[in-house]
Design an enzyme around this catalytic site. Structure first.
Site, PDB file in Angstrom:
ATOM      1  N   HIS A 166     -23.017  49.890 107.823  1.00 44.45           N
ATOM      2  CA  HIS A 166     -21.928  50.307 108.585  1.00 44.45           C
ATOM      3  C   HIS A 166     -21.340  48.766 109.240  1.00 44.45           C
ATOM      4  CE1 HIS A 166     -22.951  54.449 108.335  1.00 44.45           C
ATOM      5  NE2 HIS A 166     -24.153  53.763 108.537  1.00 44.45           N
ATOM      6  N   SER A 287      -3.279  25.706 106.724  1.00 42.19           N
ATOM      7  CA  SER A 287      -2.183  26.538 106.825  1.00 42.19           C
ATOM      8  C   SER A 287      -1.142  25.532 107.066  1.00 42.19           C
ATOM      9  CB  SER A 287      -2.447  27.400 108.185  1.00 42.19           C
ATOM     10  OG  SER A 287      -1.126  27.528 108.753  1.00 42.19           O
ATOM     11  N   LYS A 293      -6.549  25.474 110.672  1.00 41.50           N
ATOM     12  CA  LYS A 293      -7.037  26.377 109.748  1.00 41.50           C
ATOM     13  C   LYS A 293      -7.652  25.880 108.663  1.00 41.50           C
ATOM     14  CE  LYS A 293      -6.503  30.484 109.905  1.00 41.50           C
ATOM     15  NZ  LYS A 293      -5.775  31.311 109.940  1.00 41.50           N
ATOM     16  N   GLU A 300     -10.568  34.982  98.634  1.00 35.17           N
ATOM     17  CA  GLU A 300      -9.312  36.074  98.883  1.00 35.17           C
ATOM     18  C   GLU A 300      -8.613  36.381  97.815  1.00 35.17           C
ATOM     19  OE1 GLU A 300      -6.934  35.226 102.281  1.00 35.17           O
ATOM     20  OE2 GLU A 300      -8.549  34.390 103.357  1.00 35.17           O
TER      21      GLU A 300
END
Ligand code: ARG
Length: 478
Positions: A166, A287, A293, A300
């Site tokens: 979980h 970024s 970033k 992804e």
């Protein structure tokens, strides 16, 4: 129909069947597939060469004719590979483009290449030859990722990390053990591909348009030349079956599902919140607005690309569901999904092999993660069971200990013995061995367990299994 004529309803010109009316150009464009299927050229030529060798072998054409056709086809292959071939939509697909070029090059004898054959068994053959190659490439790419996983697992067999259920800290495990979970998933993918390959490697040639042919063909001879393991038993099925493409796509979807889950973990682990790993900068981008970033773009994107592969599987299933036997033009739509599926899986596996190899761990953070969340509570319960307390009672006792530790803001390991003994007199000094992270993982000492010695044994077995898989034998340890 005489020798050298096509059993297909289409001849290489822009009129169709019995009609002498030229096809309207927008229809020509609509029905053409050459823009996409030209990438099958190598397999198309391979299939044609084997086919005419068989025709010569059984005496349907002469050896001289065979020789002329084979040389012509080889020259066309060179021409295509030198980028000097002009593909034409008017000629609809890869098959008719090549046949028409052959006739242009070697004259009338070229018209014999299509004897006893149809584009229906031809395209099915091309697709299977293509897919067989793709499966072999993908299988070896999968092996590369698995080899990289084994190297990381070996290196990190002792590295403690939190195991989750979980997404909550559950029990301490080793990073090596976690990597081996990924190995198992990819290993099953490898086995599946191998099994799929067996059903892909079946030869449709000889089925012709749908009913076979009246020429005395020798299908076994052609199959041997093309390295097929088997010959399609039923001509109707041979030309209309695309199970093999669907099955491959299902295998690919599972690979992508695994890579997508793996990506999700890498994305989480690379976040500031987890801070478990460092992804090499080559797999990240910055970024355009936030200078600090470093985004995990590669995992992804892999996660995102799983979607298109699932979509292709759905497209192929849907393509087939309403087709009456035998061949229908619908089947022409199998190519784009199949090609993109293979391309996508290859691209993802390629980056994954590199990315896994380059994984850098923040071992302190991993360890810290495992020491939070009272991850050794289950160990304490098991300890009590070993001291004669029934498990359900042990579970209740440890529940009380956990509440106490939480109130005190302490880990179990930090509770002094006299405090622990207030919950159970069975608890003795030796409890601290299993409350330590190392002690806890070492205690899970059985086949499939997270103890470093077990992880090393699993890695040793995995090397052998991988080798057997590479030799085409799915292999499971006893
Ligand atoms: N381009 C076609 C395909 O990909 C080849 C087979 C065409 N056969 C036919 N009878 N129209 O399926």
């Amino acid at each position: 129909m005489g020798p050298g004529m096509s059993s297909d309803t289409k001849t290489p010109k822009s009129t169709d069947g019995y009609s002498s009316v030229p096809i309207a150009s927008f229809v020509e464009e609509f029905t053409a597939s050459v823009g996409c299927d030209k990438r099958l050229y190598k397999y198309d030529i391979m299939g044609s060469i084997a086919h005419v060798r068989m025709l010569a072998h059984v005496g349907i054409i002469s050896q001289d004719e065979c020789h002329a056709i084979v040389s012509g086809l080889q020259a066309i292959q060179d021409q295509i590979e030198d980028d000097k071939f002009t593909w034409s939509n008017v000629l609809e697909d890869v098959h008719m483009n090549i046949e028409s070029q052959l006739i242009k090059r070697i004259g009338t004898v070229g018209k014999k290449v299509h004897t006893g054959r149809s584009r229906n068994d031809q395209v099915a053959t091309d697709m299977r030859l293509y897919l067989r190659d793709e499966i072999d490439t993908i299988s070896s790419m999968l092996c590369r990722v698995m080899t990289a996983l084994l190297a990381v697992a070996e290196r990190e067999a002792d590295t403690i990390m939190p195991g989750f259920t979980h997404l909550q800290t559950a029990q301490p495990i080793t990073f090596g053990h976690h990597m081996m979970a990924w190995f198992e998933m990819l290993f099953r993918d490898g086995e599946r591909l191998l099994e799929c390959r067996r059903r892909v490697n079946v030869m449709p040639l000889g089925a012709a348009a749908l009913a076979g042919t009246s020429y005395p063909i020798d299908r076994a001879y052609t199959a041997r030349l093309l390295g097929f393991d088997a010959i399609a038993e039923n001509s109707l099925d041979a030309v209309s079956d695309r199970d093999f493409a669907i099955e491959f796509s299902a295998c690919a979807a599972l690979i992508m599902m695994h890579l997508s889950r793996f990506s999700e973990e890498l994305v989480l682990w690379a976040s500031q919140q987890f801070d478990f790993i460092q992804l090499d900068s080559v797999f990240c981008t910055g970024s355009s607005i936030m200078p600090q970033k470093k985004n995990p773009d590669v995992p992804e994107l892999v996660r995102g690309k799983a979607g298109r592969v699932y979509g292709h599987l759905m497209a192929l299933l849907t393509l087939m569901k309403g087709q009456a036997l035998a061949y229908n033009k619908d089947n022409q739509e199998d190519k784009e999904p199949l090609f993109d599926t293979a391309d996508t899986v290859k691209a993802c596996l390629r980056v994954y092999a590199e990315m896994v190899q380059a994984l850098e761990l923040n071992r302190d953070r991993l360890r810290e993660g495992a020491s939070r969340g009272l991850a050794t509570a289950t160990e304490l319960a098991d300890y009590l069971v070993r001291k004669g307390v029934p498990f359900r009672d042990a579970h209740t006792i440890v529940g009380d200990v956990v509440r106490y530790a939480l109130d005190e803001g302490k880990d179990l390991l930090e509770l002094p013995l006299d405090q622990l003994r207030q919950f159970s007199k069975q608890i003795e000094q030796d409890v601290y061995r299993i409350l330590s992270l190392e002690g806890a993982v070492a205690a899970h000492d059985h086949l499939g367990g997270t103890a470093p010695s077990q992880v090393r044994a699993a890695i040793a077995r995995a090397h052998k299994r991988l080798e057997a898989l590479g030799h085409g034998q799915p292999h499971r340890p006893a």
